[in-house]
Design an enzyme around this catalytic site. Structure first.
Site, mmCIF file in Angstrom:
data_model
loop_
_atom_site.group_PDB
_atom_site.id
_atom_site.type_symbol
_atom_site.label_atom_id
_atom_site.label_comp_id
_atom_site.label_asym_id
_atom_site.label_seq_id
_atom_site.Cartn_x
_atom_site.Cartn_y
_atom_site.Cartn_z
ATOM 1 C CG HIS A 1 -19.501 11.230 -3.724
ATOM 2 N ND1 HIS A 1 -18.642 12.151 -2.909
ATOM 3 C CD2 HIS A 1 -19.419 11.072 -4.857
ATOM 4 C CE1 HIS A 1 -18.050 12.375 -3.854
ATOM 5 N NE2 HIS A 1 -18.153 12.157 -5.310
ATOM 6 C CG HIS B 1 6.035 -7.520 4.788
ATOM 7 N ND1 HIS B 1 6.610 -7.660 3.598
ATOM 8 C CD2 HIS B 1 5.881 -8.713 5.465
ATOM 9 C CE1 HIS B 1 6.878 -8.857 3.430
ATOM 10 N NE2 HIS B 1 6.356 -9.371 4.477
ATOM 11 N NE ARG C 1 12.315 -9.387 6.063
ATOM 12 C CZ ARG C 1 11.566 -10.532 6.326
ATOM 13 N NH1 ARG C 1 11.682 -11.115 7.207
ATOM 14 N NH2 ARG C 1 10.930 -10.729 5.195
ATOM 15 N N GLY D 1 -7.393 8.577 -2.959
ATOM 16 C CA GLY D 1 -7.531 10.026 -2.242
ATOM 17 C C GLY D 1 -7.629 9.614 -0.695
ATOM 18 C CG MET D 2 -10.737 7.602 1.395
ATOM 19 S SD MET D 2 -11.195 8.915 2.669
ATOM 20 C CE MET D 2 -13.152 8.824 2.565
ATOM 21 N N GLY E 1 -10.216 4.660 -3.506
ATOM 22 C CA GLY E 1 -9.461 4.205 -2.345
ATOM 23 C C GLY E 1 -8.096 4.879 -2.249
ATOM 24 C CB CYS F 1 -12.744 7.686 -1.600
ATOM 25 S SG CYS F 1 -11.235 7.153 -2.230
ATOM 26 N N GLY F 2 -14.238 6.653 -3.907
ATOM 27 C CA GLY F 2 -14.145 5.767 -5.520
ATOM 28 C C GLY F 2 -13.115 5.113 -5.761
HETATM 29 C C1 RB5 Z 1 -14.927 11.516 -6.020
HETATM 30 O O1 RB5 Z 1 -15.330 11.653 -7.434
HETATM 31 C C2 RB5 Z 1 -13.595 10.723 -6.176
HETATM 32 O O2 RB5 Z 1 -12.650 11.434 -6.744
HETATM 33 C C3 RB5 Z 1 -13.071 10.184 -4.965
HETATM 34 O O3 RB5 Z 1 -14.171 9.317 -4.493
HETATM 35 C C4 RB5 Z 1 -12.165 9.304 -4.802
HETATM 36 O O4 RB5 Z 1 -11.907 8.463 -5.891
HETATM 37 C C5 RB5 Z 1 -10.659 10.088 -4.819
HETATM 38 O O5 RB5 Z 1 -9.486 9.676 -4.636
#
Ligand code: RB5
Length: 206
Positions: free
Chosen positions: A68, A157, A191, A129-130, A127, A124-125
């Site tokens: 989201h 790199h 390298r 967590g992804m 970036g 994600c919010g």
């Molecule tokens: C969601 O609230 C948030 O935690 C998610 O989007 C992301 O930022 C996680 O790393």
């Protein structure tokens, strides 16, 4: 084919593969057309036409995903990439409702690691967590995109194959620029090849 962009100045039009987009420069002006075959390029130039230079842009297969926090930006990037002629698969989310980023990082990362897609983009919010989730998948080198210079480096790199973006920290235009650099910049090899291989060795320890 590599390199993705083939630049040729003061030469006749080069053979173009199916659905490649070609930017041509002639008499100082630039035109962009869709070509299906070389003859179409020739026809558009007129009898005896030649070009001063040509940039051949090959479409890529790109896997997209977002929670989201990145839903809106992911949709904007999807529409842009499709308009640019890339083959895009949107792995969701399909609504702005609260959801869990690993549910999208996993499928996108596996699709890229399996070779079904050339690159992945995850939003994600923040970036982060992804990136953490995608990097759990063997063969994935996911990097958070921060600036144009830094994204060029994660390609040159680190040979990053997934770009992650923080939907709450970046504007659409800036994100588009980072994505363009991510797709356009080749791995430098040399390298850096050895260093990326050492990352793969770490994966084997798991
Ligand atoms: C969601 O609230 C948030 O935690 C998610 O989007 C992301 O930022 C996680 O790393």
């Amino acid at each position: 084919p590599s390199p993705r962009h083939i630049r040729s100045r003061h030469q006749p039009v080069m053979p173009a593969a199916h659905h490649n987009r070609v930017k041509m420069f002639r008499h100082g002006c630039q035109l962009t057309i869709c070509v299906h075959q070389r003859s179409l390029v020739r026809r558009s130039l007129g009898a005896g036409g030649s070009v001063a230079g040509v940039i051949l842009i090959l479409p890529m297969k790109i896997a997209l995903g977002a929670d989201h926090g990145g839903f809106q930006l992911k949709n904007q990037l999807r529409d842009l990439l499709i308009a640019q002629g890339h083959e895009v698969r949107d792995f969701g989310a399909n609504s702005p409702d609260s959801t869990d980023y690993p549910d999208y990082a996993g499928p996108v990362a596996h699709a890229v690691a399996d070779g079904a897609f050339d690159r992945g983009i995850l939003v994600c919010g923040s970036g982060v967590g992804m990136a953490i989730a995608a990097n759990k998948v063997k063969g994935i080198r996911a990097a958070l995109g921060v600036s144009p210079e830094q994204v060029a480096l994660v390609r040159e790199h680190n040979n990053a194959n997934i770009l992650t973006l923080g939907g709450r920290f970046i504007q659409e235009a800036a994100a588009e620029e980072l994505v363009k650099i991510f797709l356009d910049t080749p791995f430098a090899g040399g390298r850096h090849e050895r260093r990326v291989e050492k990352i793969a060795e770490l994966e084997n320890e798991l």
